[in-house]
Design a protein around this motif. Structure first.
Motif, PDB file in Angstrom:
ATOM      1  N   VAL A 178      71.897  29.123 102.884  1.00 16.76           N
ATOM      2  CA  VAL A 178      70.956  27.948 103.608  1.00 16.76           C
ATOM      3  C   VAL A 178      71.357  26.760 102.963  1.00 16.76           C
ATOM      4  O   VAL A 178      71.594  26.300 101.844  1.00 16.76           O
ATOM      5  CB  VAL A 178      69.483  28.274 102.542  1.00 16.76           C
ATOM      6  CG1 VAL A 178      68.451  27.125 102.983  1.00 16.76           C
ATOM      7  CG2 VAL A 178      69.172  29.743 103.381  1.00 16.76           C
ATOM      8  N   ARG A 179      71.527  25.767 103.748  1.00 15.25           N
ATOM      9  CA  ARG A 179      72.038  24.289 103.565  1.00 15.25           C
ATOM     10  C   ARG A 179      70.963  23.301 102.843  1.00 15.25           C
ATOM     11  O   ARG A 179      69.594  23.702 102.924  1.00 15.25           O
ATOM     12  CB  ARG A 179      72.803  23.602 104.702  1.00 15.25           C
ATOM     13  CG  ARG A 179      73.788  24.411 105.420  1.00 15.25           C
ATOM     14  CD  ARG A 179      74.276  23.736 106.656  1.00 15.25           C
ATOM     15  NE  ARG A 179      75.088  24.536 107.301  1.00 15.25           N
ATOM     16  CZ  ARG A 179      75.823  24.223 108.506  1.00 15.25           C
ATOM     17  NH1 ARG A 179      75.664  22.765 108.873  1.00 15.25           N
ATOM     18  NH2 ARG A 179      76.570  24.987 109.006  1.00 15.25           N
ATOM     19  N   PRO A 180      71.494  22.355 102.170  1.00 15.33           N
ATOM     20  CA  PRO A 180      70.494  21.250 101.717  1.00 15.33           C
ATOM     21  C   PRO A 180      69.656  21.059 102.918  1.00 15.33           C
ATOM     22  O   PRO A 180      70.076  20.657 104.130  1.00 15.33           O
ATOM     23  CB  PRO A 180      71.463  20.092 101.185  1.00 15.33           C
ATOM     24  CG  PRO A 180      72.668  20.989 100.801  1.00 15.33           C
ATOM     25  CD  PRO A 180      72.951  21.970 101.896  1.00 15.33           C
ATOM     26  N   ASN A 181      68.437  20.695 102.595  1.00 13.52           N
ATOM     27  CA  ASN A 181      67.326  20.147 103.617  1.00 13.52           C
ATOM     28  C   ASN A 181      66.893  21.359 104.381  1.00 13.52           C
ATOM     29  O   ASN A 181      66.283  20.772 105.458  1.00 13.52           O
ATOM     30  CB  ASN A 181      68.119  18.980 104.196  1.00 13.52           C
ATOM     31  CG  ASN A 181      68.143  17.665 103.583  1.00 13.52           C
ATOM     32  OD1 ASN A 181      67.546  17.681 102.192  1.00 13.52           O
ATOM     33  ND2 ASN A 181      68.669  16.931 104.066  1.00 13.52           N
ATOM     34  N   GLN A 182      67.254  22.358 104.208  1.00 15.93           N
ATOM     35  CA  GLN A 182      66.922  23.804 104.906  1.00 15.93           C
ATOM     36  C   GLN A 182      65.875  24.543 104.023  1.00 15.93           C
ATOM     37  O   GLN A 182      66.036  24.404 102.887  1.00 15.93           O
ATOM     38  CB  GLN A 182      67.952  24.576 105.561  1.00 15.93           C
ATOM     39  CG  GLN A 182      68.980  23.693 106.459  1.00 15.93           C
ATOM     40  CD  GLN A 182      69.723  24.657 107.233  1.00 15.93           C
ATOM     41  OE1 GLN A 182      70.493  25.483 106.394  1.00 15.93           O
ATOM     42  NE2 GLN A 182      70.221  24.481 108.217  1.00 15.93           N
ATOM     43  N   VAL A 183      64.931  25.416 104.797  1.00 16.57           N
ATOM     44  CA  VAL A 183      64.163  26.228 104.075  1.00 16.57           C
ATOM     45  C   VAL A 183      64.113  27.470 105.151  1.00 16.57           C
ATOM     46  O   VAL A 183      64.175  27.479 106.161  1.00 16.57           O
ATOM     47  CB  VAL A 183      62.744  25.672 104.001  1.00 16.57           C
ATOM     48  CG1 VAL A 183      61.572  26.664 103.673  1.00 16.57           C
ATOM     49  CG2 VAL A 183      62.656  24.344 103.227  1.00 16.57           C
ATOM     50  N   ILE A 204      46.116  29.939 101.645  1.00 12.20           N
ATOM     51  CA  ILE A 204      46.980  30.539 100.468  1.00 12.20           C
ATOM     52  C   ILE A 204      48.030  31.172 101.021  1.00 12.20           C
ATOM     53  O   ILE A 204      48.161  31.842 102.066  1.00 12.20           O
ATOM     54  CB  ILE A 204      45.960  31.490  99.953  1.00 12.20           C
ATOM     55  CG1 ILE A 204      44.554  30.736  99.108  1.00 12.20           C
ATOM     56  CG2 ILE A 204      46.595  32.458  98.763  1.00 12.20           C
ATOM     57  CD1 ILE A 204      43.703  31.767  98.461  1.00 12.20           C
ATOM     58  N   GLN A 205      49.301  30.809 100.435  1.00 18.35           N
ATOM     59  CA  GLN A 205      50.340  31.584 100.741  1.00 18.35           C
ATOM     60  C   GLN A 205      51.178  32.078  99.565  1.00 18.35           C
ATOM     61  O   GLN A 205      51.056  31.699  98.461  1.00 18.35           O
ATOM     62  CB  GLN A 205      51.486  30.481 101.407  1.00 18.35           C
ATOM     63  CG  GLN A 205      51.116  29.708 102.325  1.00 18.35           C
ATOM     64  CD  GLN A 205      51.989  28.602 102.833  1.00 18.35           C
ATOM     65  OE1 GLN A 205      51.444  27.550 103.173  1.00 18.35           O
ATOM     66  NE2 GLN A 205      53.091  28.723 102.698  1.00 18.35           N
ATOM     67  N   THR A 206      51.904  33.349  99.786  1.00 15.70           N
ATOM     68  CA  THR A 206      52.692  33.681  98.950  1.00 15.70           C
ATOM     69  C   THR A 206      53.840  34.578  99.731  1.00 15.70           C
ATOM     70  O   THR A 206      53.660  35.101 100.361  1.00 15.70           O
ATOM     71  CB  THR A 206      51.794  34.833  97.892  1.00 15.70           C
ATOM     72  OG1 THR A 206      52.654  35.119  96.712  1.00 15.70           O
ATOM     73  CG2 THR A 206      51.310  36.161  98.731  1.00 15.70           C
ATOM     74  N   GLY A 207      55.025  34.878  98.694  1.00 15.92           N
ATOM     75  CA  GLY A 207      56.120  35.728  99.426  1.00 15.92           C
ATOM     76  C   GLY A 207      57.283  35.077  98.610  1.00 15.92           C
ATOM     77  O   GLY A 207      57.342  34.756  97.370  1.00 15.92           O
ATOM     78  N   TRP A 208      58.492  35.413  99.202  1.00 14.71           N
ATOM     79  CA  TRP A 208      59.865  34.853  98.634  1.00 14.71           C
ATOM     80  C   TRP A 208      60.430  33.844  99.532  1.00 14.71           C
ATOM     81  O   TRP A 208      60.180  33.803 100.764  1.00 14.71           O
ATOM     82  CB  TRP A 208      60.638  35.830  98.363  1.00 14.71           C
ATOM     83  CG  TRP A 208      61.335  36.920  99.386  1.00 14.71           C
ATOM     84  CD1 TRP A 208      60.649  37.736  99.920  1.00 14.71           C
ATOM     85  CD2 TRP A 208      62.569  36.664  99.972  1.00 14.71           C
ATOM     86  NE1 TRP A 208      61.446  38.430 100.966  1.00 14.71           N
ATOM     87  CE2 TRP A 208      62.582  37.823 100.953  1.00 14.71           C
ATOM     88  CE3 TRP A 208      63.660  35.827  99.817  1.00 14.71           C
ATOM     89  CZ2 TRP A 208      63.751  37.761 101.643  1.00 14.71           C
ATOM     90  CZ3 TRP A 208      64.643  36.064 100.356  1.00 14.71           C
ATOM     91  CH2 TRP A 208      65.006  36.960 101.431  1.00 14.71           C
ATOM     92  N   HIS A 209      61.124  32.945  98.919  1.00 20.43           N
ATOM     93  CA  HIS A 209      61.517  31.465  99.609  1.00 20.43           C
ATOM     94  C   HIS A 209      63.005  31.371  99.070  1.00 20.43           C
ATOM     95  O   HIS A 209      63.413  31.144  97.782  1.00 20.43           O
ATOM     96  CB  HIS A 209      60.549  30.668  98.909  1.00 20.43           C
ATOM     97  CG  HIS A 209      60.361  29.168  99.753  1.00 20.43           C
ATOM     98  ND1 HIS A 209      59.276  28.440  99.864  1.00 20.43           N
ATOM     99  CD2 HIS A 209      60.990  28.591 100.770  1.00 20.43           C
ATOM    100  CE1 HIS A 209      59.543  27.446 100.399  1.00 20.43           C
ATOM    101  NE2 HIS A 209      60.509  27.730 101.108  1.00 20.43           N
ATOM    102  N   ILE A 210      63.978  31.010 100.023  1.00 21.58           N
ATOM    103  CA  ILE A 210      65.408  30.564  99.760  1.00 21.58           C
ATOM    104  C   ILE A 210      65.260  29.074 100.342  1.00 21.58           C
ATOM    105  O   ILE A 210      64.750  28.858 101.515  1.00 21.58           O
ATOM    106  CB  ILE A 210      66.359  31.132 100.747  1.00 21.58           C
ATOM    107  CG1 ILE A 210      66.016  32.667 100.482  1.00 21.58           C
ATOM    108  CG2 ILE A 210      67.496  30.910 100.354  1.00 21.58           C
ATOM    109  CD1 ILE A 210      66.418  33.058  99.056  1.00 21.58           C
ATOM    110  N   ASP A 211      65.252  27.881  99.340  1.00 23.97           N
ATOM    111  CA  ASP A 211      64.954  26.784  99.768  1.00 23.97           C
ATOM    112  C   ASP A 211      66.240  26.064  99.578  1.00 23.97           C
ATOM    113  O   ASP A 211      66.686  25.999  98.240  1.00 23.97           O
ATOM    114  CB  ASP A 211      63.806  26.363  99.090  1.00 23.97           C
ATOM    115  CG  ASP A 211      63.213  25.208  99.395  1.00 23.97           C
ATOM    116  OD1 ASP A 211      63.685  24.520 100.368  1.00 23.97           O
ATOM    117  OD2 ASP A 211      62.046  25.051  99.076  1.00 23.97           O
ATOM    118  N   GLY A 212      66.955  25.178 100.375  1.00 24.17           N
ATOM    119  CA  GLY A 212      67.990  24.237 100.077  1.00 24.17           C
ATOM    120  C   GLY A 212      67.317  23.010  99.875  1.00 24.17           C
ATOM    121  O   GLY A 212      67.998  22.084  99.505  1.00 24.17           O
TER     122      GLY A 212
END
Length: 381
Positions: A178-183, A204-212
Motif C-alpha cells: 500500500v503506497r503513500p496516500n493510499q488506504v 460507527i466504524q470498526t475493523g482493520w486498516h492498512i494505511d499509506g
C-alpha cells in the motif's frame, strides 16, 4: 510487518486496525506549531505509570475518570459506565486469551482504576491536519472531498431495518503493498438515519486498516470514546504471529458492537473483553442503526494503481486464501444476535471483478461468511 492501530475518526468515530506509513513533512507556521503543542498537553494526561511496548511506543496508565474522552464538550455531564448493563461483572485483568492476541511485550501492567492509552506524538497531529480535505467514507455511500482520488469497495449491505449492533470475526493479514496516500480498509459501518441529510448522518466504524496515509484522528486524538480497559487500548499492534498466512494458519480479529439497552451507549468488545464505548451523546442521530455494511474499501490517487484489498487475493479462492468476515451476525432490537436469511442483504462492488470481488449471500441456514478483496491495480481513466 503490519501493525494494529485503533483509529477514531473525527467525522465518523471509527475504530480501526491499521499499518501506517505516515508523513510528517507538512510545513507548519509558528502559530500552528504552538497550537499542536497545546493540543498535546490536552491529550496526554499525567500518567500514574508509563509502559513501553515492543514497537517503542509509550503507553500511559491514566486514571479512568481523567481520560481525554471527558474533555469532549458533549460529555460534560456524562456519567461513566464501567460495564454494559447486560453484564454483571467485568474482569479487567490480563488473561492468556488476550495476551496471545495482543502481546505488546510490556514487562508490567496498568493498575486497576486506570486505562491504558498510547501517548500521542506531535507527528500524529501533524498528519491529521490535512485530513479534513480528503473524504468522508462509509462503504458504498462514500463521499470523496478531493476529486484527485478514487475509491472502490466490495461489501455486503443489509436491507434497511433497525439494528442494535453487529458481530463477526475478521481474518487479519499483513499487506505491505500500500503506497503513500493510499488506504485499504476492511471493516463494518453501522449507520444512523440513512434517509436524512448526509451531513447529519452518524456512523460507527470498526475493523482493520492498512494505511499509506493516516486517515481520521489517530488513536484517541478525537476525544469521545470512553475506554474502560487497563489491558487493551488504541495503538496496540498485531505482530507476525497474529496474522494469517496464505494456505496456512488463519488469525482472526473477533469483535462486537452492541448498544446498551439501558444507557444507550454503543459498546465495543474484542475477544469477549470490553474495550470501551461510544457515548450516546456523540450520536444524536443513531438511536438505532438503520443500515449495516461490511467488507473492503480502498482509496487511491487518480494516477496511481489502486492498492490490494483484503489480503490481495480474490475471495473465490476460498477460506485460508482470501479475506473473510466469518459468522457475521446482526443484533436486533431485543439485543440478540442472529444470522440474517436469504434476501436480507445484498453484495455490492463498484469495480471490475478482476480487481475486486465480494462473495457470500446470506444463507438459508448455517453461518454467514463473506469473502472480499482482490489484487487491485485499477487506474482511473
Amino acid at each position: 510487518m503490519a501493525s494494529m492501530r485503533l483509529i477514531f475518526s473525527s467525522l465518523l468515530f471509527s475504530l480501526l486496525l491499521c499499518s501506517i506509513e505516515g508523513r510528517n513533512n507538512i510545513p507548519l507556521t509558528e502559530e500552528e506549531d504552538l497550537e499542536l503543542e497545546n493540543e498535546l498537553q490536552s491529550l496526554n494526561k499525567p500518567p500514574v505509570k508509563t509502559l513501553k511496548s515492543f514497537t517503542g511506543d509509550l503507553f500511559d496508565c491514566i486514571e479512568m475518570y481523567k481520560q481525554p474522552a471527558f474533555d469532549h464538550p458533549a460529555l460534560k455531564n456524562h456519567k461513566l459506565q464501567i460495564r454494559p448493563s447486560f453484564q454483571t461483572k467485568n474482569n479487567v485483568t490480563m488473561d492468556e486469551k488476550i495476551k496471545s492476541l495482543l502481546d505488546q511485550g510490556f514487562n508490567d501492567t496498568c493498575p486497576l482504576g486506570t486505562v491504558i492509552i498510547r501517548r500521542t506524538r506531535k507527528e500524529d497531529l501533524i498528519i491529521a491536519k490535512e485530513l479534513p480535505k480528503y473524504f468522508r467514507n462509509n462503504g458504498s455511500r462514500y463521499h470523496v472531498l478531493d476529486s484527485s482520488e478514487q475509491n472502490y469497495y466490495a461489501i455486503a449491505e443489509s436491507e434497511n431495518g433497525r439494528y442494535h449492533g453487529f458481530q463477526s470475526k475478521v481474518t487479519t493479514w499483513a499487506l505491505p503493498n500500500v503506497r503513500p496516500n493510499q488506504v485499504s480498509q476492511n471493516q463494518v459501518w453501522l449507520m444512523g438515519d440513512v434517509d436524512g441529510d448526509y451531513d447529519d448522518l452518524n456512523v460507527i466504524q470498526t475493523g482493520w486498516h492498512i494505511d499509506g496515509y493516516q486517515t481520521g484522528c489517530m488513536n484517541l486524538n478525537c476525544k469521545g470514546f470512553v475506554q474502560v480497559s487497563a489491558t487493551l487500548g488504541p495503538g496496540f499492534a498485531f505482530t507476525g504471529s497474529d496474522l494469517s498466512t496464505y494456505g496456512g494458519k488463519q488469525a482472526y480479529f473477533g469483535f462486537q458492537i452492541l448498544k446498551d439497552p439501558e444507557r444507550g451507549n454503543w459498546w465495543l468488545s474484542i475477544v469477549d473483553r470490553n474495550l470501551g464505548y461510544w457515548p450516546k451523546e456523540l450520536f444524536p442521530n443513531l438511536d438505532v442503526s438503520k443500515l449495516i455494511q461490511f467488507g473492503g474499501q480502498v482509496r487511491t490517487p487518480n494516477d496511481v494503481p489502486s492498492p490490494p484489498m483484503g489480503n490481495g487475493h480474490l475471495p473465490h479462492e476460498g477460506h485460508g486464501k482470501a479475506s473473510f468476515f466469518t459468522n457475521a451476525q446482526f443484533i436486533g432490537e431485543d439485543n440478540q444476535a442472529y444470522t440474517p436469511g436469504e434476501g436480507s442483504a445484498s453484495l455490492k462492488t463498484n469495480a471490475d471483478a478482476k480487481y475486486y470481488q465480494v462473495v457470500g449471500d446470506p444463507p438459508s441456514r448455517g453461518s454467514w461468511d463473506v469473502g472480499y478483496g482482490g489484487p487491485g491495480g485499477l487506474v482511473a481513466g
